[in-house]
Design a protein around this motif. Structure first.
Motif, short mmCIF file in Angstrom:
data_model
loop_
_atom_site.label_atom_id
_atom_site.label_comp_id
_atom_site.label_asym_id
_atom_site.label_seq_id
_atom_site.Cartn_x
_atom_site.Cartn_y
_atom_site.Cartn_z
N HIS A 37 0.85 -1.19 0.00
CA HIS A 37 0.00 0.00 0.00
C HIS A 37 0.88 1.24 0.00
O HIS A 37 1.92 1.29 0.65
N ASP A 38 0.47 2.26 -0.73
CA ASP A 38 1.24 3.50 -0.78
C ASP A 38 0.33 4.70 -0.49
O ASP A 38 -0.83 4.54 -0.11
N TYR A 39 0.83 5.93 -0.68
CA TYR A 39 0.07 7.15 -0.36
C TYR A 39 -1.15 7.32 -1.25
O TYR A 39 -2.16 7.90 -0.85
N LYS A 40 -1.09 6.79 -2.45
CA LYS A 40 -2.25 6.87 -3.35
C LYS A 40 -3.41 6.07 -2.77
O LYS A 40 -4.56 6.53 -2.78
N ASP A 41 -3.12 4.91 -2.22
CA ASP A 41 -4.17 4.11 -1.58
C ASP A 41 -4.75 4.83 -0.36
O ASP A 41 -5.96 4.82 -0.13
N LEU A 42 -3.88 5.47 0.41
CA LEU A 42 -4.33 6.23 1.58
C LEU A 42 -5.24 7.38 1.15
O LEU A 42 -6.30 7.61 1.76
N PHE A 43 -4.85 8.10 0.12
CA PHE A 43 -5.65 9.21 -0.39
C PHE A 43 -7.05 8.74 -0.78
O PHE A 43 -8.06 9.33 -0.39
N TRP A 44 -7.13 7.67 -1.56
CA TRP A 44 -8.43 7.17 -2.03
C TRP A 44 -9.27 6.59 -0.88
O TRP A 44 -10.49 6.59 -0.93
N SER A 45 -8.61 6.16 0.18
CA SER A 45 -9.35 5.67 1.35
C SER A 45 -9.94 6.81 2.17
O SER A 45 -11.04 6.70 2.71
N LEU A 46 -9.20 7.93 2.26
CA LEU A 46 -9.65 9.06 3.08
C LEU A 46 -10.61 10.00 2.35
O LEU A 46 -11.38 10.72 2.99
N LEU A 47 -10.58 10.00 1.01
CA LEU A 47 -11.42 10.91 0.24
C LEU A 47 -12.91 10.79 0.58
O LEU A 47 -13.56 11.82 0.82
N PRO A 48 -13.48 9.60 0.68
CA PRO A 48 -14.90 9.53 1.06
C PRO A 48 -15.19 10.11 2.45
O PRO A 48 -16.21 10.75 2.65
N LEU A 49 -14.28 9.92 3.38
CA LEU A 49 -14.48 10.46 4.73
C LEU A 49 -14.48 11.99 4.71
O LEU A 49 -15.29 12.64 5.38
N VAL A 50 -13.56 12.58 3.97
CA VAL A 50 -13.50 14.04 3.86
C VAL A 50 -14.77 14.58 3.22
O VAL A 50 -15.34 15.57 3.69
N LEU A 51 -15.25 13.94 2.17
CA LEU A 51 -16.47 14.38 1.51
C LEU A 51 -17.68 14.28 2.44
O LEU A 51 -18.53 15.18 2.49
N ILE A 52 -17.75 13.23 3.23
CA ILE A 52 -18.85 13.07 4.19
C ILE A 52 -18.80 14.19 5.23
O ILE A 52 -19.82 14.78 5.57
N CYS A 53 -17.61 14.52 5.73
CA CYS A 53 -17.47 15.61 6.72
C CYS A 53 -17.90 16.94 6.12
O CYS A 53 -18.58 17.73 6.79
N LEU A 54 -17.53 17.22 4.88
CA LEU A 54 -17.93 18.47 4.23
C LEU A 54 -19.44 18.55 4.04
O LEU A 54 -20.04 19.61 4.24
N VAL A 55 -20.05 17.46 3.68
CA VAL A 55 -21.51 17.44 3.50
C VAL A 55 -22.21 17.70 4.84
O VAL A 55 -23.13 18.51 4.93
N ILE A 56 -21.75 17.06 5.90
CA ILE A 56 -22.36 17.26 7.22
C ILE A 56 -22.17 18.70 7.68
O ILE A 56 -23.10 19.33 8.19
N ALA A 57 -20.97 19.25 7.50
CA ALA A 57 -20.72 20.64 7.90
C ALA A 57 -21.58 21.60 7.08
O ALA A 57 -22.09 22.59 7.60
N GLY A 58 -21.73 21.33 5.80
CA GLY A 58 -22.58 22.18 4.95
C GLY A 58 -24.03 22.13 5.37
O GLY A 58 -24.72 23.16 5.42
N ILE A 59 -24.52 20.94 5.70
CA ILE A 59 -25.91 20.79 6.14
C ILE A 59 -26.12 21.53 7.46
O ILE A 59 -27.14 22.17 7.68
N ALA A 60 -25.14 21.49 8.34
CA ALA A 60 -25.25 22.17 9.63
C ALA A 60 -24.95 23.66 9.51
O ALA A 60 -24.96 24.37 10.50
N SER A 61 -24.65 24.14 8.32
CA SER A 61 -24.32 25.56 8.06
C SER A 61 -23.15 26.04 8.89
O SER A 61 -23.13 27.18 9.34
#
Length: 196
Positions: A10-34
């Motif tokens: 496993h390398d940094y590219k795998d780490l990036f693709w693993s964390l990307l969904p988590l970051v997107l979920i956090c942004l959506v929740i923060a946006g919904i909560a204004s």
């Protein structure tokens, strides 16, 4: 049968693709909560909390054993100083005493702290500035202010009114410090008893 790479491959590219969904979920929740917004022009100043410095310092003048001053600062127009916070504290130990602090947002948008106390200058400087030592003085009108602070840190100016020490500290420039120092120097102590 699905193929999975061994963990050692496993390398940094795998780490990036693993964390990307988590970051997107956090942004959506923060946006919904204004709780977050996007501004192409950079950060903007939020709403300043409402604080009645006059009432707080008037109350301090009645209850504390030393004279308390309310500086007359512009509170409207482009040169507006806005009080945003206040607190009480005690400096314990040798030279200690009661402390009254009020915070202001300057016309530049920087935070400035005004602290008044019957503690000694050494005790006050140690409480607020830690291990930073006096690095010079500033003359404002007829009053000398001792400057504390290291290069790259927020400075503090302290002066002695005889029965009270006053400290001003913050991120403002020299003009902001001078304006606040002059206003404090020109202010008369508030009355100890409520006006009838």
């Amino acid at each position: 049968m699905s193929y999975q790479k061994p963990r050692t491959q496993h390398d940094y590219k795998d780490l990036f693709w693993s964390l990307l969904p988590l970051v997107l979920i956090c942004l959506v929740i923060a946006g919904i909560a204004s709780q977050c917004t996007f501004s192409a022009k950079g950060p903007t100043q939020g709403q300043i909390p409402n604080f009645d410095a006059k009432a707080a310092l008037t109350d301090d003048a009645r209850t504390l054993s030393f004279p308390v001053r309310l500086p007359a600062l512009p509170d409207n127009g482009p040169g507006k100083w806005t009080p945003n916070s206040g607190s009480h504290d005690t400096i314990v130990g040798a030279g200690g005493g009661a402390v009254s602090t009020v915070g202001f947002i300057s016309p530049q948008g920087t935070y400035m702290q005004l602290t008044q106390t019957n503690a000694t200058e050494d005790a006050l400087a140690k409480k607020i500035m830690g291990n930073q030592y006096a690095s010079g003085t500033e003359q404002v009108g007829d009053r000398k202010w001792v400057v504390y602070g290291d290069p790259g840190s927020e400075p503090a100016w302290i002066t002695d009114f005889g029965d009270v020490r006053v400290l001003i500290k913050g991120a403002g420039n020299h003009d902001i410090f001078t304006t606040l120092a002059t206003a404090v120097d020109n202010a008369q102590p508030l009355p100890k008893k409520a006006q009838q």
